[in-house]
Design an enzyme around this catalytic site. Structure first.
Site, short mmCIF file in Angstrom:
data_model
loop_
_atom_site.label_atom_id
_atom_site.label_comp_id
_atom_site.label_asym_id
_atom_site.label_seq_id
_atom_site.Cartn_x
_atom_site.Cartn_y
_atom_site.Cartn_z
N GLN A 227 0.83 -1.20 0.00
CA GLN A 227 0.00 0.00 0.00
C GLN A 227 0.86 1.26 0.00
O GLN A 227 0.34 2.36 -0.10
CB GLN A 227 -0.89 0.02 1.25
CG GLN A 227 -1.99 -1.02 1.23
CD GLN A 227 -2.85 -0.99 2.47
OE1 GLN A 227 -2.96 -1.99 3.16
NE2 GLN A 227 -3.48 0.14 2.78
N ARG A 374 -8.86 -0.21 7.51
CA ARG A 374 -9.80 0.71 6.85
C ARG A 374 -10.24 1.80 7.81
O ARG A 374 -11.43 2.01 8.07
CB ARG A 374 -11.01 -0.07 6.31
CG ARG A 374 -11.69 0.69 5.18
CD ARG A 374 -12.67 -0.14 4.41
NE ARG A 374 -13.22 0.67 3.34
CZ ARG A 374 -14.00 0.23 2.38
NH1 ARG A 374 -14.33 -1.02 2.34
NH2 ARG A 374 -14.45 1.03 1.44
#
Ligand code: CDP
Length: 794
Positions: A227, A374
C-alpha cells in the site's frame, strides 16, 4: 446542496470531470481476468519460498535441523536466523520503532511466528521441505490477554528488551483535573465497558512478493502487494543497506489492502535475502491462514467510557481508559508521533468542553499489530466509544438518542472548530445530515413500530441505531505526521504530451479504490481534457514521484490535492503559452472551465484548448518559456479533512434465537465535493459490509495456550451477501475549505461509522428491559444470553 439532483454533477461539460459518474477505467482488465497480481508474476528461474512456523505461542527454540529438507532435490536452500544474521538481516524495524526478528533466533513469541524458510524450485516442494525442517521447542507459559499481561508475575514476552514486564506505553490526552471536576459536578454520569475486538483486515489477496536481485546491476527489484511502495523502498534500503536508487518496489494490481499491506513482514525480507544470496528471483506468497494468523491485526481495545451531562442532556465531559493489546511487537502502522493513532478524536461530532483519555498498551504472546484496518489510525475505536456513550446517555436520561445528538453537535457556525483534545475540524454541518437521515428513514414511524411491537409482546423486537460520526483523514501535515521519519506529504506529476493527452503519475497506491479513474477526473476537470485522454500510473518507485501511500483515506485529501495543484501549475504554464499563441498579454487570457479552454478576454471565439497549447509548447514554444508542458507537486496538507456521516441501522432481534436481522441500513456520508459519486457509493457499500462483519461476526480469538482459534475463514467469519442488507446511500456536501477541490476522504467512513450504528440498534431493541450494552461480535448465542438475562427470551 443536500440531495435531489446531484449538484456537483452539473459541472457543465461531459469530459468526465468532477462529479461525473465515470465508469472505472481499471474494471475492464479486472472483469476480463487480466488483472496482474503478485502471484501472476513468473520470472525465468524463479524459486519459491515457504516459511516454517512455530506451532507454539511461547517457546524457546532448542535446535533447528534442516538436513532432511536440504536433501530434497528441489530444495535449493534452507534459511535460519543464523544465515540472515550473516547478512545483517536478522531483525527488522517495525513502523513504531520496535525490533522484530525476521526468523526466530532464540524465543518464539506468538503462534505461527517465522522460524525458518525453505527455498525450492516449486511451491509444493518448498512446502514439503518446510515440513521436513525439524525444530525442537521448549514451551513456556504464554500470556494471551492484555489484562493478564499486566500482572506482575505474568510471563514476560519481550526478554530481549530492557524491562521485566509487558508494558509498552501509556499515552494520555486532555485535561484530567478539569474533566474530573466536571464529573464531580455533573448531575448525570454514565459508565460503560466495551471491548473492540481483535479484527483481521482480510484482503482477498494475501501478502506476497517476488524479489529479484540483479547482480550485474546490483539492483533489487521487489514486486509486492504494497500500500506504500515508496516508504517500503526507503525501509528496504535502510534494512538491507542497498542504496535506495538500487531498490525498486513495484506494486502491481493489489487485491485489497485495508491496512494489512502497510507494514513490512518477515516474508518480504526472507525472499529478498534469498534472492540476494542465490541470485535468482524468489517468490513468497502467503496462504490464507498465514495471513490471518501472522500479519497485522486491528483494534483489540478494551475501553471503559464515562460521560457526564446535565439533566437535560448537555454533555459536559467525557473520559476514557483503554487497555490495548499490541501483540508480541509494537508493530502498529501509524504516524510515529501518535502511539495511540488518532484515538484522541473521541469527542466525535460533539462540542464537549472537558475530555480526558488514556491508553495503556501491553505485549502479549499474540501476533503483532494494531494497524489501521480501513480506518484513520484508531479513529474507529474512538468513534465507537463516543457513539456508544451518547446512546448510553440517552438511555440513562430516557431521551431520544437523536435529540441528545442534536443538542450536543458542534454547530455549523463554529467551524473551524477546535476540539478539547486539540484537533481543528475543518468544516461540518451535522444537524443537516441528521435531519435528512431521520426524514429519509421515517424515524418517527419506526419509533412507533418499535413501541407497537413491545406492546404486542411480539416475537421480534425492533431496534433503531444511530451513528453521527466524524472522521479525521488525510495525514499529514508532515510536521505532525511521519512514517518512519518520512513526512506525510504526497505527490503528483503530470505530463501533457505533444498530441494533447496526458500521463499522470501519483505517489499514492490504489488497492481497488478506483484511483486510475478519479485521479484522471481531477486532471480532466482542471485541464479541460477528456478523462479518456488521461492515463494514471502508480506503484512503481522507479518512475512515480515519492509518496507515502494509500491508507487511512489519505489518497484524495493529500494525493488528490497534489494532483489538482500539479494540474493548476500546468495550466499556469499553458496560459503563458496561450498568450504567446493568441498574441495578447497574459492578463488578457482567461480560463473557461466549462469549455475547458483559454480565450481572449471579451472574445470567446479566440480560444485555445490544452491540446492545442500542448502542441505549441513542443513545436512553437515561446522564447522565454521552457519547451514541454509538465509539472510536479509535492503537497503537504495544512490540516486533515473531517468527513462525517449520519447512519441509521434498523434491526429485528429474534427473541427465540437471538438472531439479528438487519432490515435496513441507511448511510448518509458527507465527504465534501465528490469526484465520482458512483465510486463513493461503492466505497460506502464495501465499508458498511465490513462494519456489519465487525459488529456481527468477526473476531480473531485465541485459547489459553495462545493457539489462534479463528485463524481461517471457517472460524473467522466474514459477511457474505446473505448477511448484507440493501444499503441506502445518501449525501450532503460540505466542502473542505483548505482542500484545493474541496474534497474530503471517504474510503473508511463507512467502516468507522457503521459498527456503532448496528450495536446501538441491537441495544435499542432491548433497552426497555434494561439492556445497556452488547459486545461485538453480536453472534446469536451472545445476543440470546443478553435476551435471557433481561427476561426477553422466549
Ligand atoms: O485513500 P483511499 O483511496 O483509500 O480513500 P479516499 O481518498 O477516500 O478515496 C476512495 C475513492 O473514492 C477514490 O477513488 C477517491 O478518489 C474517491 N473519492 C471521491 O470520488 N470523492 C471524494 N470526495 C473522496 C473520495
Amino acid at each position: 446542496e443536500d440531495g435531489g439532483p446531484n449538484p456537483e454533477k452539473d459541472c457543465g461539460h461531459d469530459r468526465g470531470g468532477m462529479g461525473e459518474e465515470v465508469k472505472r477505467k481499471e474494471d475492464r482488465r479486472f472483469i476480463t481476468g487480466r488483472g496482474n497480481y503478485v502471484d501472476d508474476i513468473k520470472k525465468e528461474g524463479m524459486l519459491h519460498c515457504e516459511i516454517v512456523r512455530s506451532p507454539h505461542a511461547h517457546a524457546n527454540v532448542e535446535s533447528i535441523n534442516t538436513e532432511r529438507a536440504e536433501k530434497m532435490d528441489e530444495v535449493v536452500a534452507v534459511l535460519t536466523a543464523e544465515d540472515l544474521a550473516a547478512h545483517d538481516l536478522a531483525t527488522m524495524p517495525t513502523l513504531m520503532d520496535d525490533t522484530q526478528e525476521v526468523l526466530v533466533r532464540d524465543k518464539v513469541k506468538f503462534q505461527s511466528q517465522e522460524v525458518a524458510a525453505v527455498i525450492a524450485t516449486d511451491r509444493y516442494a518448498a512446502k514439503d521441505g518446510a515440513e521436513r525442517v525439524e525444530v525442537e521447542y521448549d514451551t513456556l507459559d504464554p500470556v494471551v490477554e492484555a489484562e493478564k499481561a499486566k500482572d506482575e508475575d505474568a510471563p514476560v514476552v519481550r526478554e530481549d528488551l530492557d524491562q521485566d514486564d509487558n508494558h509498552i506505553f501509556t499515552w494520555e490526552t486532555g485535561d484530567e483535573e478539569a474533566t474530573e471536576e466536571a464529573f464531580e459536578e455533573a448531575p448525570v454520569t454514565v459508565e460503560e465497558d466495551m471491548y473492540y475486538q481483535r479484527l483481521h483486515p482480510a484482503p482477498i489477496e494475501t501478502c506476497g512478493c517476488v524479489a529479484d536481485w540483479d547482480q550485474d546491476d546490483e539492483k533489487m527489484t521487489v514486486h509486492m502487494t504494497s500500500q506504500a511502495p515508496h516508504a517500503h523502498r526507503t525501509l528496504f534500503s535502510m534494512v538491507s543497506g542497498i542504496p535506495e536508487n538500487k531498490v525498486r518496489i513495484v506494486s502491481p494490481d493489489v487485491g485489497g489492502g485495508f491496512g494489512n499491506k502497510v507494514p513490512i513482514y518477515p516474508g518480504y525480507v526472507v525472499a529478498a535475502a534469498a534472492s540476494y544470496v542465490l541470485e535468482r528471483p524468489v517468490k513468497w506468497v502467503e496462504e490464507r491462514s498465514e495471513n490471518i494468523q501472522t500479519t497485522s491485526f486491528a483494534r483489540d481495545y478494551d475501553m471503559t467510557g464515562r460521560i457526564a451531562a446535565t439533566e437535560d442532556g448537555e454533555i459536559t465531559a467525557v473520559d476514557v481508559d483503554v487497555l490495548a493489546d499490541h501483540g508480541a511487537y509494537n508493530a502498529a502502522a501509524q504516524p510515529s508521533k501518535f502511539p495511540a493513532g488518532f484515538f484522541k478524536i473521541f469527542t466525535g461530532s460533539y462540542d464537549i468542553e472537558h475530555a480526558h483519555g488514556t491508553v495503556d498498551a501491553y505485549y502479549t504472546n499474540t501476533a503483532p499489530g494494531g494497524i489501521a484496518y480501513r480506518c484513520s489510525f484508531r479513529v474507529t475505536e474512538a468513534v465507537y466509544l463516543i457513539e456508544r456513550m451518547v446512546k448510553a446517555l440517552a438511555q440513562e436520561l430516557d431521551m431520544d438518542p437523536a435529540e441528545v445528538r442534536r443538542k450536543n453537535f458542534i454547530p455549523k457556525e463554529a467551524f473551524p472548530y477546535e476540539s478539547s483534545t486539540g484537533w481543528t475540524y475543518d468544516s461540518g454541518d451535522y444537524e443537516r445530515a441528521l435531519d435528512k437521515a431521520l426524514e429519509s428513514v421515517d424515524y418517527d414511524e419506526l419509533r412507533e413500530e418499535q413501541q407497537r411491537r413491545i406492546a404486542n409482546d411480539d416475537d421480534k423486537l425492533l431496534g433503531i441505531g444511530l451513528s453521527t460520526f466524524t472522521e479525521i483523514v488525510g495525514a499529514g501535515p508532515g510536521k505532525q505526521c511521519d512514517i518512519a521519519g518520512v513526512e506525510m506529504f504526497d505527490s503528483a506529476e503530470i505530463r501533457v504530451h505533444p498530441t494533447g493527452n496526458a500521463t499522470v503519475r501519483i505517489g499514492v497506491q490504489t488497492q481497488g479504490q478506483g484511483h486510475e479513474t478519479t485521479f484522471a477526473q481531477i486532471v480532466a476537470e482542471e485541464l479541460g481534457l477528456d478523462v479518456e485522454d488521461v492515463t494514471v500510473e502508480h506503484g512503481d518507485t522507479d518512475t512515480e514521484p515519492y509518496g507515502l501511500g494509500t491508507y487511512a483515506s489519505r489518497s484524495t485529501p493529500v494525493g488528490g490535492a497534489a494532483t489538482a495543484v500539479a494540474a493548476r501549475k500546468v495550466r499556469e504554464k499553458a496560459k503563458s503559452i496561450a498568450s504567446n499563441e493568441l498574441e495578447v498579454a497574459e492578463e488578457d487570457v482567461v480560463w473557461d472551465r466549462q469549455s475547458g479552454a483559454f480565450h481572449v478576454k471579451g472574445a470567446p471565439d479566440r480560444s485555445l484548448t490544452i491540446e492545442e497549447i500542448a502542441g505549441a509548447s513542443y513545436m512553437n514554444s515561446p522564447p522565454d518559456e521552457e519547451p514541454g508542458l509538465e509539472a510536479v507537486d509535492y503537497y503537504d496538507p495544512p490540516n486533515m479533512t473531517f468527513p462525517f456521516g449520519a447512519y441509521v441501522c434498523v434491526v429485528e432481534v429474534d427473541r427465540e434465537t437471538g438472531e439479528v436481522d438487519i432490515r435496513n441500513f441507511y448511510a448518509l456520508d458527507d465527504c465534501g465535493n465528490r469526484i465520482n459519486p458512483m465510486i463513493v457509493e461503492g466505497q460506502v457499500h464495501g465499508g458498511v459490509a465490513q462494519g456489519i462483519g465487525t459488529a456481527m461476526l468477526e473476531h480473531v480469538t485465541y485459547d489459553d495456550e495462545g493457539n489462534v482459534t479463528a485463524g481461517d475463514f471457517m472460524n473467522y467469519l466474514l459477511p457474505t451477501s446473505m448477511e448484507i442488507p440493501e444499503i441506502e446511500t445518501d449525501y450532503t456536501v460540505t466542502p473542505s475549505p483548505h482542500h484545493p477541490i474541496g474534497a474530503k476522504g471517504v474510503g473508511e467512513s463507512p467502516t468507522v461509522g457503521s459498527p456503532p450504528a448496528v450495536v446501538n440498534a441491537v441495544v435499542d431493541a432491548m433497552e426497555h428491559a434494561g439492556v445497556t450494552h452488547v459486545d461485538m461480535p453480536m453472534t446469536p448465542d451472545r445476543v440470546w444470553e443478553v435476551l435471557d438475562d433481561a427476561g426477553l427470551a422466549i
